[in-house]
Design a protein around this motif. Structure first.
Motif, PDB file in Angstrom:
ATOM      1  N   GLU A 455       0.871  -1.006  -0.051  1.00  0.00           N
ATOM      2  CA  GLU A 455       0.158  -0.034  -0.036  1.00  0.00           C
ATOM      3  C   GLU A 455       0.854   1.279  -0.147  1.00  0.00           C
ATOM      4  OE1 GLU A 455      -1.798   3.489   1.743  1.00  0.00           O
ATOM      5  OE2 GLU A 455      -0.440   2.254   2.624  1.00  0.00           O
ATOM      6  N   THR A 457       0.501   5.740  -0.041  1.00  0.00           N
ATOM      7  CA  THR A 457      -0.437   7.051   0.069  1.00  0.00           C
ATOM      8  C   THR A 457       0.399   8.079  -0.403  1.00  0.00           C
ATOM      9  OG1 THR A 457      -1.766   5.815   1.852  1.00  0.00           O
ATOM     10  CG2 THR A 457      -1.977   8.370   1.322  1.00  0.00           C
ATOM     11  N   ASN A 473      -3.503  10.417  -3.234  1.00  0.00           N
ATOM     12  CA  ASN A 473      -3.835   9.188  -3.911  1.00  0.00           C
ATOM     13  C   ASN A 473      -3.332   8.064  -3.034  1.00  0.00           C
ATOM     14  OD1 ASN A 473      -3.975  10.555  -6.480  1.00  0.00           O
ATOM     15  ND2 ASN A 473      -1.724  10.806  -6.654  1.00  0.00           N
ATOM     16  N   ARG A 475      -2.953   3.726  -3.396  1.00  0.00           N
ATOM     17  CA  ARG A 475      -2.635   2.671  -4.078  1.00  0.00           C
ATOM     18  C   ARG A 475      -2.620   1.544  -3.265  1.00  0.00           C
ATOM     19  NH1 ARG A 475       0.483   6.639  -6.591  1.00  0.00           N
ATOM     20  NH2 ARG A 475       0.079   7.128  -8.819  1.00  0.00           N
ATOM     21  N   LYS A 477      -1.857  -2.919  -3.708  1.00  0.00           N
ATOM     22  CA  LYS A 477      -1.419  -3.852  -4.857  1.00  0.00           C
ATOM     23  C   LYS A 477      -1.576  -5.227  -3.913  1.00  0.00           C
ATOM     24  CE  LYS A 477       2.280  -3.245  -7.214  1.00  0.00           C
ATOM     25  NZ  LYS A 477       3.668  -3.265  -8.089  1.00  0.00           N
ATOM     26  N   GLU A 489      -4.166  -4.354  -8.867  1.00  0.00           N
ATOM     27  CA  GLU A 489      -3.824  -2.905  -8.395  1.00  0.00           C
ATOM     28  C   GLU A 489      -5.290  -2.161  -8.317  1.00  0.00           C
ATOM     29  OE1 GLU A 489      -0.884  -0.976 -10.712  1.00  0.00           O
ATOM     30  OE2 GLU A 489       0.619  -2.461 -10.073  1.00  0.00           O
ATOM     31  N   SER A 491      -6.733   1.695  -7.079  1.00  0.00           N
ATOM     32  CA  SER A 491      -6.317   3.076  -6.606  1.00  0.00           C
ATOM     33  C   SER A 491      -7.376   3.893  -6.846  1.00  0.00           C
ATOM     34  CB  SER A 491      -5.063   3.512  -7.814  1.00  0.00           C
ATOM     35  OG  SER A 491      -5.389   3.650  -9.179  1.00  0.00           O
ATOM     36  N   THR A 492      -7.382   4.895  -5.795  1.00  0.00           N
ATOM     37  CA  THR A 492      -8.392   6.290  -5.837  1.00  0.00           C
ATOM     38  C   THR A 492      -7.320   7.308  -5.875  1.00  0.00           C
ATOM     39  OG1 THR A 492      -8.333   5.817  -3.423  1.00  0.00           O
ATOM     40  CG2 THR A 492      -9.933   4.495  -4.822  1.00  0.00           C
ATOM     41  N   ARG A 493      -8.104   8.276  -6.162  1.00  0.00           N
ATOM     42  CA  ARG A 493      -7.623   9.804  -5.874  1.00  0.00           C
ATOM     43  C   ARG A 493      -8.879  10.767  -5.754  1.00  0.00           C
ATOM     44  NH1 ARG A 493      -3.487  13.584  -8.115  1.00  0.00           N
ATOM     45  NH2 ARG A 493      -4.467  15.348  -8.596  1.00  0.00           N
ATOM     46  N   THR A 516      -9.636   3.266 -10.074  1.00  0.00           N
ATOM     47  CA  THR A 516      -9.039   2.634 -11.013  1.00  0.00           C
ATOM     48  C   THR A 516      -8.670   1.045 -10.415  1.00  0.00           C
ATOM     49  OG1 THR A 516      -8.102   4.205 -12.399  1.00  0.00           O
ATOM     50  CG2 THR A 516      -7.147   2.024 -12.658  1.00  0.00           C
ATOM     51  N   SER A 544      -8.158  -3.211 -17.381  1.00  0.00           N
ATOM     52  CA  SER A 544      -8.373  -2.098 -16.571  1.00  0.00           C
ATOM     53  C   SER A 544      -9.545  -1.509 -16.568  1.00  0.00           C
ATOM     54  CB  SER A 544      -7.149  -1.036 -16.976  1.00  0.00           C
ATOM     55  OG  SER A 544      -7.024   0.162 -16.279  1.00  0.00           O
ATOM     56  N   SER A 546     -11.586   2.055 -15.147  1.00  0.00           N
ATOM     57  CA  SER A 546     -11.360   3.407 -14.118  1.00  0.00           C
ATOM     58  C   SER A 546     -12.727   4.187 -14.618  1.00  0.00           C
ATOM     59  CB  SER A 546     -10.152   4.250 -14.648  1.00  0.00           C
ATOM     60  OG  SER A 546     -10.395   4.436 -16.248  1.00  0.00           O
TER      61      SER A 546
END
Length: 870
Positions: A455, A457, A473, A475, A477, A489, A491-493, A516, A544, A546
């Motif tokens: 992880e 950040t 952000n 992430r 994995k 994987e 991920s967020t933003r 994503t 993928s 997103s």
């Protein structure tokens, strides 16, 4: 790496005039300083060094061999900076401060008594302070360390330079080369005094005393004719080695007629060692290879003889064959140690008596044999069948160094293991340590698993419209979630960014949310079987999905994208990506009346396609890209970069556009797009680079949509911004020679600097000189140029079409300086760029450099980003 940047402007003319005045004062102060004042009696300043008479190919190398070089003048006058710092330097005061620090800490030490914790803290603080002051005493204050101390001419260094230059030239085949060094002395009047005297400063007694204080060293090189290779012979007593060398003779780096070159000879020795290690000679070393040169037969010729000696009298070089290949997929520190002593898989007779074996260290690993490869683990977490395709060495093969390296590279590309060395152990036919010339090897791949979960950040922020915009952000994995060495994987933003709202004339926040999910499989997911040899290219399949949500005062918009990619590596530097499926759905859920009116105005008046971004759009496409990059993350190599991208979309729209179930409110565009990005990194010195870039793109509709050739807005090409022409705002440069306008509230028509300018053809480039400033601080001087155009004529935008006869005059040009903070793991960049030439301005105002202090739109732009611009 995505760059984060902001663009802002300096306001007012006062600060720039004050800065210019301060610069003139500083220049006058530096001109008044003379480095000769720092010289002791008998010392001379090295003012210039040059090498004459050498070939251009050898010129740079000979200059680099000089032991002494004058002070650096470009891009910063390092000696002048040193002299400026020396005006504030007082060594006597620094010594007093050192003595005061020692006395003060001695008192504190006595007061601390026997308290070891306080004594330790005092000693650490004392050392830090003493080290800082000692650095000032040894190398000067911070300004002096930013510059360079005067280079005091040393005749011994000149003699060593002559010796090294001569040795180098002889190693390049110039056996009769000669280097002669001469030094000349001169005196230059102080420029400020010469200016005051009107150029007629007479030499007085002080001037005569200063004669010969400045030295120019000139190395005169007489290379002579080079020696060339006239004959190549070999002397190899081992017939097996001789046969391998003969088969590989076609790849030799030495040829009759070539100039004698010791660099090429060294590369040939390396090639021969690799050749033999690729054909079973496991214990062969380069030390066995010698190349003897004989120049006694004919003038300016060399007969070169390659000799490969045997390891000993009566002994030949052994060829090794692999007996067994084992992969340990859960190796730890303890098991890795037992691998080294051959005690991981075998249990032979031990000290407990015949048949009882060695003492056990935990449960015996389960061993699975797949495709002749043994997989050992306490629990099989990874698919042995998949890993077997990544093992390039097999029992029965000859030992091969390239196959060994390929196995290590393929395991590293899986992103499953932290370490994966391939080790070999010699054995005889009975499995005991080798004591005879059996030539058998056991190979062991010791793979240490990476953490299953990872992880990260990231926090950051932007500064736009006088608002600080934080973002985060996250992430996550997970490795090997389904047992097939997959990587999942997530991920967020989440972020907020300021923007200026024209309707309310006030800054407001924009909300951005993105998510994503990507799944990477370490093989191609295809309905047919792919040969095992293709595994050397590290094939991967990536899914993928997103979703991006943007909420601004003017609108709310979502973008959902699904991609299906095939990825493979042709080499360590060259990667291919083919995306047969790219599905993109854009939807604007709400839009303000004022913004809709502005979109309609831009569409009707200027023909702007911006309105397309705020429709319901379905974008089906397929794409392919080729990326070659021989540089590293921090761009520290002499390297090349080339990326070619091709995309075709909307080809299937006729299959469903007229169907009864199709929603006509959803727009589908067909188009073709191609972009090419070339970059070259020239390494001038260990920390100095000259780099340039050329970027081009072309996009056009295949067939018309609603009677007009148009494409989806995000498929257009744009210029301007932190990674483009940096003097312009992002996406605001262009189009061609067309000048966009807008109407103010009072009805006046003015030039529009804020609307994005999408184009169909992009041509842009940059040149940049990067240099060290101090420690982790790096500097840059750069010039950017470029523009965008339309491919066909547009009556609403005169001058926007690309024309071969006029496009060179429509290149926008911007120049500036940059500061980069290189923390190795992160590079923070600040670029300041000013417009030099603006092709879309009125004819009398195109040289924008003349107006950079007259209005806000021509003042320098500040770009803050992460990583280099290219």
């Amino acid at each position: 790496m995505k760059s984060l940047f902001f663009v802002t402007k300096l306001g007012g003319r006062g600060p720039w005039r004050a800065a210019a005045a301060a610069l003139l004062v500083a220049a006058a102060a530096l001109a008044a300083c003379s480095p000769l004042k720092l010289l002791r009696p008998g010392q001379r300043l090295l003012s210039k060094m040059e090498v004459v008479g050498a070939d251009r190919a050898d010129q740079e190398r000979l200059v680099a061999l000089a032991q002494q070089k004058p002070n650096t003048r470009f891009p910063l006058p390092k000696l002048a900076i040193y002299l400026l710092g020396n005006r504030f330097y007082d060594s006597v005061r620094t010594r007093k401060q050192l003595a005061a620090i020692r006395q003060d800490f001695e008192k504190r030490r006595l007061a601390a008594g026997d308290d070891s914790a306080k004594l330790g803290q005092l000693l650490n603080r004392r050392e830090r302070k003493l080290n800082r002051k000692q650095l000032v005493l040894d190398k000067g204050n911070a300004i002096m360390r930013l510059g360079e101390a005067p280079v005091i001419y040393d005749t011994a260094s000149t003699r060593r330079s002559v010796e090294q230059m001569t040795t180098y030239l002889r190693s390049q085949g110039y056996f009769r080369a000669r280097v002669v060094a001469t030094d000349t002395s001169r005196y230059r009047h102080n420029p400020l005094l010469r200016l005051i005297a009107g150029g007629r400063a007479a030499k007085d007694s002080a001037d005569r005393a200063k004669l010969y204080r400045r030295v120019t060293v000139r190395y005169r090189v007489r290379q002579g004719a080079p020696f060339v290779l006239s004959q190549l012979t070999t002397a190899i007593p081992d017939s097996g080695v001789a046969a391998v060398v003969a088969r590989g003779q076609g790849a030799s780096l030495l040829h009759v007629g070539d100039r004698y070159n010791e660099d090429a000879i060294g590369q040939e020795r390396t090639r021969l060692e690799t050749l033999l290690k690729s054909n079973g000679y496991y214990d062969f070393r380069q030390a066995y290879i010698t190349l003897e040169a004989d120049t006694s037969y004919q003038a300016f010729t060399v007969r070169l003889r390659t000799q490969i000696a045997n390891p000993g009298p009566g002994l030949g070089h052994r060829v090794y064959t692999l007996r067994q290949v084992t992969v340990i997929t859960d190796a730890g520190a303890g098991r890795a140690l037992r691998v080294a002593v051959a005690d991981t898989l075998r249990r032979g007779p031990g000290r407990r008596g015949p048949g009882q074996g060695f003492p056990r260290r935990g449960p015996r690993p389960d061993t699975v044999v797949v495709d002749s490869v043994h997989f050992a683990a306490f629990r099989q977490r990874y698919s042995p069948r998949l890993l077997a395709g990544k093992v390039a060495v097999r029992p029965g093969q000859l030992y091969s160094l390239p196959r060994t390296q390929l196995t290590q590279r393929q395991f590293a590309n899986l992103d499953m293991f932290r370490f994966n060395p391939v080790t070999y152990r010699t054995v005889d036919a009975d499995g005991k340590p080798d004591s005879t010339a059996t030539g058998l090897l056991d190979a062991v791949v010791t793979a240490t698993p990476a953490p299953k979960f990872q992880e990260s950040t990231e926090f950051g922020g932007t500064y736009v419209a006088n608002l600080v915009g934080p973002f985060v952000n996250v992430r996550f994995k997970t490795r090997n979630p389904f047992g097939g060495a997959e990587v999942l994987e997530l991920s967020t933003r989440v972020g907020f960014e300021g923007q200026y709202n024209r309707a309310t004339a006030s800054p407001e926040y924009t909300t951005l949310f993105g998510a994503t999910a990507a799944l990477v499989l370490p093989q191609f997911l295809v309905p047919f079987r792919i040969g095992r040899d293709f595994s050397r290219y590290s094939p991967r399949t990536r899914f993928s999905l997103s979703d991006t949500y943007v909420s601004r005062p003017e609108y709310t918009r979502t973008n959902v994208e699904l991609t299906y990619d095939y990825i493979w590596q042709r080499s360590a530097f060259h990667q291919f990506v083919v995306s047969p499926v790219v599905q993109n759905v854009v939807n604007t859920t709400s839009i303000s009346d004022a913004f809709q009116q502005r979109l309609d105005t831009l569409r009707i008046r200027d023909g702007s396609p911006l309105y397309q971004s705020f429709r319901r759009i379905y974008e089906p496409s397929m794409a392919a890209s080729s990326l070659f990059n021989s540089n590293d993350f921090n761009e520290t190599r002499d390297a090349r970069y080339f990326r070619l991208f091709v995309e075709v979309g909307g080809l299937t729209r006729n299959l469903y556009r007229h169907a009864a179930w199709y929603d006509t409110a959803v727009a589908v565009y067909n188009f073709a797009k191609i972009t090419a990005d070339y970059r070259r990194y020239h390494k001038l010195s260990p920390n100095t680079f000259f780099v340039y870039r050329f970027n081009a793109g072309l996009v056009h509709a295949i067939t018309p949509t609603n009677g007009r050739y148009t494409v989806a807005y995000d498929k257009y090409v744009f210029a301007g911004g932190s990674n483009s022409v940096r003097a312009w705002k992002p996406r605001r440069l262009g189009i061609g020679g067309f000048s966009p306008t807008t109407t103010n509230a009072d009805g006046t028509v003015v030039r529009d600097y804020n609307s994005e300018q999408p184009g169909e053809l992009l041509l842009e480039g940059s040149i940049e000189y990067r240099f060290p400033v101090y420690s982790f601080v790096k500097g840059a001087l750069f010039t950017d140029y470029g523009n965008t155009w339309t491919v066909t004529a547009d009556p609403q935008r005169p001058g926007a079409q690309f024309r071969p006869g006029t496009f060179l005059k429509q290149f926008a040009v911007g120049s500036g300086v940059g500061v980069r903070l290189d923390f190795t793991f992160l590079i923070l960049r600040l670029d300041v760029a000013a417009k030099v030439y603006d092709p879309s301005a009125p004819a009398t105002e195109r040289w924008a450099i003349k107006r950079f202090y007259k209005d806000s739109e021509h003042e320098p732009a500040f770009n803050l980003g992460i990583g280099y611009p290219f």
